[in-house]
Enzyme design. Sequence first.
Site, PDB file in Angstrom:
ATOM      1  CB  SER A   1      10.985  -8.850   2.588  1.00  0.00           C
ATOM      2  OG  SER A   1      12.183  -8.922   3.285  1.00  0.00           O
TER       3      SER A   1
ATOM      4  N   GLY B   1      13.551 -10.180   5.454  1.00  0.00           N
ATOM      5  CA  GLY B   1      13.752  -8.972   6.417  1.00  0.00           C
ATOM      6  C   GLY B   1      13.046  -9.218   7.824  1.00  0.00           C
ATOM      7  N   GLY B   2      11.870  -9.500   7.906  1.00  0.00           N
ATOM      8  CA  GLY B   2      10.888  -9.799   9.079  1.00  0.00           C
ATOM      9  C   GLY B   2      11.593 -10.802   9.861  1.00  0.00           C
TER      10      GLY B   2
ATOM     11  CD  GLU C   1       1.682  -5.830   6.483  1.00  0.00           C
ATOM     12  OE1 GLU C   1       1.608  -5.559   5.157  1.00  0.00           O
ATOM     13  OE2 GLU C   1       1.003  -4.827   7.142  1.00  0.00           O
TER      14      GLU C   1
ATOM     15  CB  CYS D   1       0.607  -6.134   2.061  1.00  0.00           C
ATOM     16  SG  CYS D   1      -0.403  -4.522   2.975  1.00  0.00           S
TER      17      CYS D   1
END
Length: 525
Positions: A241, A244-245, A264, A301
């Site tokens: 997400s 999170g990234g 990503e 994705c």
Amino acid sequence: MSLTGHLIIGFARLSTRDTFKGMDATSGAALEPPFSIAGSPEIERACALAHSAFDIYRRSDLALRERFLDACADNIVALGDALLERAGAESGLPRARLETERGRTVAQLRLFADVIRRGDWLGLRIDTAQPDRKPLPRADLRQRKIALGPVAVFGASNFPLAFSAAGGDVASALAAGCPVIVKAHPSHPGTSEMAAGAISDAARECGLPEGTYSHLAGPSNELGAALVADPRIRAVGFTGSRAGGMALVRVAAARPEPIPVYAEMSSVNPVILLPHALKTRAEAIAAGFVASLTAGVGQFCTNPGLLLALEGPDLDRFLVAAADALPNIVPGLMLSRNICANYGSSVERLEKHPSVSVVARGGESRDGNLGRSVLFCAHARDFLRDKVLGEEIFGPASLVVRCTDITELTEILEHIEGQLTATLQMEAEDTPVAARLLPVLERKAGRILTNGWPTGVEVTHAMVHGGPFPATSDSRTTSVGTLAIERFLRPVCYQDIPQGLLPIELRDGNPLNLQRLLDGVNAAP
């Protein structure tokens, strides 16, 4: 292989007092066994081993490293049906999909073994000395790329094999010569343990140093943050997400010595339906779109989450065809109840948006863990006014944006964020418009397609799976394909170093028979 719930730190299988369990994606029931949760002592042990292994592993014989990746692939294949059964239970993915994903995982490892064998990734360059050059002599200069250091890799929820404990980030980092510490995704701890065991066993079988590979598990975000913050970690690979990234990017940037995070994160993958394409084959395009949108319950994705087209009868034909096809799509099991709940909330937000209408929905289901597909529609002026309409929905939902003309369509492309992919549905007569749009698409996306669909990412030499922020945190690279190795390398120049001290790859006579650039001229092996 019997699951133990142990952490894999170097060659040791360790347990801790605190545990958690994986969940059956279909029933929500807890799965056995309980899995140990890594804490500070385990992070310290894994990072210390990786640090001590680094110089040995990065300088290991290239043929040995090649054999190691092949052995990893062999060991994963040897896990047989047990791996697929556990992955199916934890992810809800059908067996056919998991067989394909296992094949991709093994192929990635073997592809990077081949990359090691070729050696072009070393970037070998030699500028020989010119002692008689006037007014000043030139030194002997030789360059190669070396591994960055230990890499932390985070498992992805939607790919329990190909983007997780043995996935592409792991394969490319190991190929570069970097020890790897995997933080398993908590949704599939059993699958991760099995794949991690296969890699750890391969490292031991090949005589590599303990610490070449470790595997940590646990459901908390604090575990991942502590791993990224450890000064011995030199790079991070992440698929997940945006929240999170970006959390990991902030941790990495706040370190006394910041490190790169290759994350990503978020992409809606716009598809542009150009006028002649719609006029010629609106119904066929609709069929292809629905298939791409609903593949894997939209949990890719590269899912086509945004369609742009000019208003008119041909777009209406497309919408009618899509509306006819979508109700025939049976809702599919999503990866977890949490993902399904988030999907439902995102869909509900658009359903209640005053500028958005529902074109069609997929087949009905009363099960709370099944993702029902939906197609929305809005006008360009409303899309441009509200950034919420451009946000990713992780699941089988997409938005069609009606544009009055190509100028307005171009304005939307300029308005949207960076993307993994952008697609042109076009005919030859659309070429002038496509040529006008292409420079914009090049700035916005990492992969540009014509007359295809973005789902389905080939693992090849030319593939780019990356793009401008927020598709990825670093648009200069890719997480899929052989170029992915570049993320975990840096160049070193050797000036007037005696032959006996030079890395063997740079010595006179090209003893390893590798491709090199010699005084600006390609010297093929």
